[in-house]
Structure formats: structure tokens, C-alpha cells
Design a protein around this motif. Structure first.
Motif: not given
Length: 425
Positions: A303, A305, A327-332, A362, A390
Motif C-alpha cells: 500500500r 506509495q 498510501w494506496n487507499s485500497q486494502t492489502a 494486484h 490489493l
């Protein structure tokens, strides 16, 4: 900062090297000794030096003009590798030997927390079986028995009754279950709640929190079975609200950093607080680690960046105050694939198939206990891979990760199939 050396051979080190080589400031990442995963990455080269051979690592860092060394395993930090590199004029990121006692000795950590008023479980320490057994006769259950020293994440027993507790005490103090690490034990109250991992970059007085995460320490579904080094993790942890985040910083992290400043040994490196969040919403420290967690590293770095190499470079030179993170807003979510029998006896040398079949952007397969011989990847440890994905939410990330897991196989592969269940619930 062209050349970086990462020390270690696990999933954490593969994830670190993978993220570091993405930096425009990094030309080459060496990993000592690395694994099959690091051997197959572009721009990353394995070095045939054992991670505990500090003298050889210093020689290598000098010969290759390494600009920055990052330490993965805790045992090296406890052994004082940072002090030794620093004495040779080499830039290295990690806590010095004094600070690493926070992870290397449970009794040191407990006494440190008491002196800094950091919330944790009540405890007593013992080296004598009779005294420990007498103490247990007066306690309520469940109760927690911990080896004082490093035991690769396996030195903790949650005893459900008195007999289980006595058996754990005898196993450690008399039978030497954890060698020197178990010659002293800590017996502490069991705290009810939900566990989260809170990891920060620390540069003496500057603290930059990383994204929250949650680990799954128990081997089996539903958080049952023996403790392990971790069977999977996800980030962020929904449990960590903005209010709880602020409480952890003010009540746990800042007092820890200040405590080391007051002791004359400012902390520098990754600082990991393993926390239990009680029903009342109070964070209590279960343990401190002095390095990035494994398997939390994998979803956190999926996540991140920001430029990890610049972050560690600035922190190693006490210039972290200039940095902010994105941060990437997605969940990992990462699922650990282990050898059957882990964390006890397990086979090595089993051929792994299916990794090349995973092409989704992903999903990333991080290696831990693997070796590469003649293009064949084989198992060489208890925790073998961490398949990390992700997704737009925790459920999607979980589905993506298990699609990857189901594509990979070897004889007696074992994994939990419920990683992330608490967040989904």
C-alpha cells in the motif's frame, strides 16, 4: 544512495528489497543471503553471506560501497550489528544494541514500560520452577507464559489452566524448550481484546507512523492452535480509528521514544508495538519489536506509495522530520503458505509449482523459506510464501489473495483460509 544492502532471508526482506528497488534513487539492492524470490527480481542480487556473519557483511558493505544497510532480523539487532556498522563509518538503519533489548528481553521491556507508564499486562519474572509454580497457584486463567529472550515468535504460551501453565514453565525452565532464551520467563496476565500491529519509523525524536495492520499469530482457523511467527496479515486495520491512532501515539509510542531519550540512548529504526485493544478501547502493549513485522510488512508495503529508500535514508541520518507518507487507499491482505507441521517439525526441499501462473497486477507472491536451484523453487523453511493482494475492500483483497494461494501447491502445503475474518465480521 545508489546501493542498498538488505540483511535477511525472509518474506519481510523480500518485500523490503522489492519496494526499495522501485525508487529512482536506487540502482542496486543486495540481499544477504536472500531467497528464491529476491533472486528472481530485477535489480536485486543475492549475496552468499550468512545474515549473522557481521564481519563479512561489514567487509561486503565497504567493498561494494553500500550507501545504506537495512537490517531485517531481530537477532542481528540484539547482537549489536548497528553499533558495529556505525563504528566502521557505515550508514545503517536500525536500533542499536541497547535499544534492541526492548525486543531481545521481555523483562527489560516490562521494566521499561513500567518506568515510562506505558499500559501493559501485570507480570512477574522467574528463573526458578518452584517459585513460578507457587505463583501460578494464586493466579486466574488463562495466563501467558513467555520466554524472556528471542524465540522466533514461538516463545509464548497462552495457558488455559494451571496444568498447561505448569507444563509450559517446566518446558522452558527445565527442559530448555527455547534454549538460553527460556532460562528466564515472564508470567503475565491475559488481556482480553483484539490485537493490532502499530509500526513506526523513528529517528531519535521524530515519529512517522506507518499504516495500521493486523496479524494472525495462531496457526489455525479462528485464531486457534499454537502461536507462530504469523500466518497472515492485512492493512489497514479497521479497528484503528483516528481517535485510537492518536491514543496509541500519545500513550505508547511517544513515551517509548522519550524514555530512550531520557535514558541517553535515542531510538532509531522501525518500532513495532504489538497491542491488545481492550473492550474499553484502551491499547495495552503485548510486546515490542525493533524491526518491521513479518507478515505485516508485505501488505503495508503493497500500500505504501512513498519512496521507502528515501524514508530509511533520511531516518538513518536523523532527517526524518522532512518526510510525509502517502498510501494506496485500497486494502492489502497477505496469506502465509507454510510447510505442513509448522511451527514444529516440517519437511524441506519440496518443489513448489504455480507461482508463475499468477499474473494479476494486484497480487504479489513474497518468498520467505524458499531456495532456487536450476530454475526450480523449493521449500526451505516453515513459512514459505506470503501471497499478498490489493482490493477495494477487505473482502475483495481476501478473495484476490486466495485466488493466488489456490494456484500454488507443493507437498503438505498448509495455510489458514480465514485471514481477515475479524475485519470482515
Amino acid at each position: 544512495m545508489k546501493n542498498i544492502l538488505v540483511i535477511g532471508s525472509g518474506g519481510r526482506e523480500h518485500a523490503l528489497a522489492w519496494k526499495l528497488i522501485q525508487s529512482t534513487h536506487t540502482e542496486k539492492v543486495y540481499v544477504a543471503p536472500g531467497n528464491a524470490g529476491t533472486a528472481l527480481e530485477d535489480g536485486i542480487e543475492n549475496v552468499a553471506i550468512s545474515s549473522d556473519d557481521i564481519a563479512a557483511l561489514i567487509t561486503f558493505a565497504k567493498d561494494k560501497k553500500i550507501d545504506l544497510t537495512i537490517v531485517g532480523p531481530e537477532a542481528l539487532l540484539v547482537a549489536g550489528i548497528v553499533d558495529q556498522f556505525t563504528a566502521q563509518g557505515l550508514t545503517i538503519f536500525g536500533p542499536k544494541q541497547f535499544n534492541a533489548q526492548l525486543e531481545g528481553s521481555k523483562s527489560f521491556a516490562k521494566e521499561f514500560m513500567q518506568s515510562c507508564n506505558i499500559p501493559t499486562a501485570s507480570y512477574q519474572e522467574f528463573t526458578d520452577v518452584t517459585l513460578a509454580t507457587n505463583y501460578l497457584a494464586e493466579q486466574s486463567f488463562p495466563i501467558v507464559i513467555k520466554a524472556d529472550g528471542l524465540a522466533a515468535g514461538k516463545g509464548v504460551v497462552i495457558a488455559q489452566n494451571k496444568q498447561e501453565a505448569i507444563d509450559a514453565v517446566i518446558s522452558m525452565l527445565t527442559d530448555g524448550a527455547h534454549g538460553q532464551a527460556g532460562k528466564k520467563i515472564v508470567i503475565e496476565e491475559f488481556i482480553h481484546g483484539e490485537e493490532v500491529s502499530f509500526i513506526c519509523l523513528v529517528d531519535h525524536a521524530t515519529v512517522i507512523p506507518l499504516a495500521s495492520s493486523q496479524d494472525h499469530k495462531a496457526r489455525d482457523n479462528g485464531d486457534l492452535g499454537p502461536n507462530t511467527g504469523g500466518m497472515g496479515a492485512y492493512s489497514p486495520a479497521p479497528l484503528v480509528t483516528d481517535a485510537l491512532h492518536a491514543r496509541i501515539i500519545s500513550g505508547v509510542i511517544q513515551p517509548t521514544v522519550q524514555g530512550f531519550i531520557d535514558a541517553g540512548h535515542p531510538y532509531q529504526g522501525f518500532l513495532y508495538a504489538g497491542l491488545m485493544i481492550t473492550a474499553e478501547g484502551e491499547p495495552k502493549v503485548l510486546e515490542f519489536n525493533c524491526r518491521f513485522g513479518d507478515p505485516e510488512t508485505q501488505p503495508i508495503l503493497m500500500r505504501l506509495q512513498s519512496d521507502l529508500s528515501l524514508l530509511c535514508w533520511d531516518a538513518a541520518r536523523n532527517q526524518l522530520e522532512q518526510q510525509t507518507l502517502s498510501w494506496n487507499s485500497q486494502t492489502a491482505l497477505g496469506v502465509v503458505m507454510a510447510a505442513g507441521g509448522y511451527p514444529f517439525n516440517y519437511a524441506k526441499g519440496e518443489t513448489i509449482s504455480g507461482i508463475d501462473d499468477i499474473s494479476a497486477s494486484h497480487t504479489k507472491v513474497f518468498h520467505a523459506g524458499t531456495t532456487l536451484n536450476n530454475d526450480v523453487i523449493s521449500t526451505s523453511g516453515g513459512r514459505v510464501l506470503c501471497v499478498t493482494s490489493l482490493g477495494k475492500d477487505i473482502k475483495t483483497a481476501q478473495q484476490n489473495a486466495y485466488l493466488g494461494v489456490n494456484a500454488i501447491s507443493w507437498k503438505d502445503v498448509y495455510y489458514r483460509d480465514d485471514i481477515g475474518f475479524k475485519a470482515i465480521k
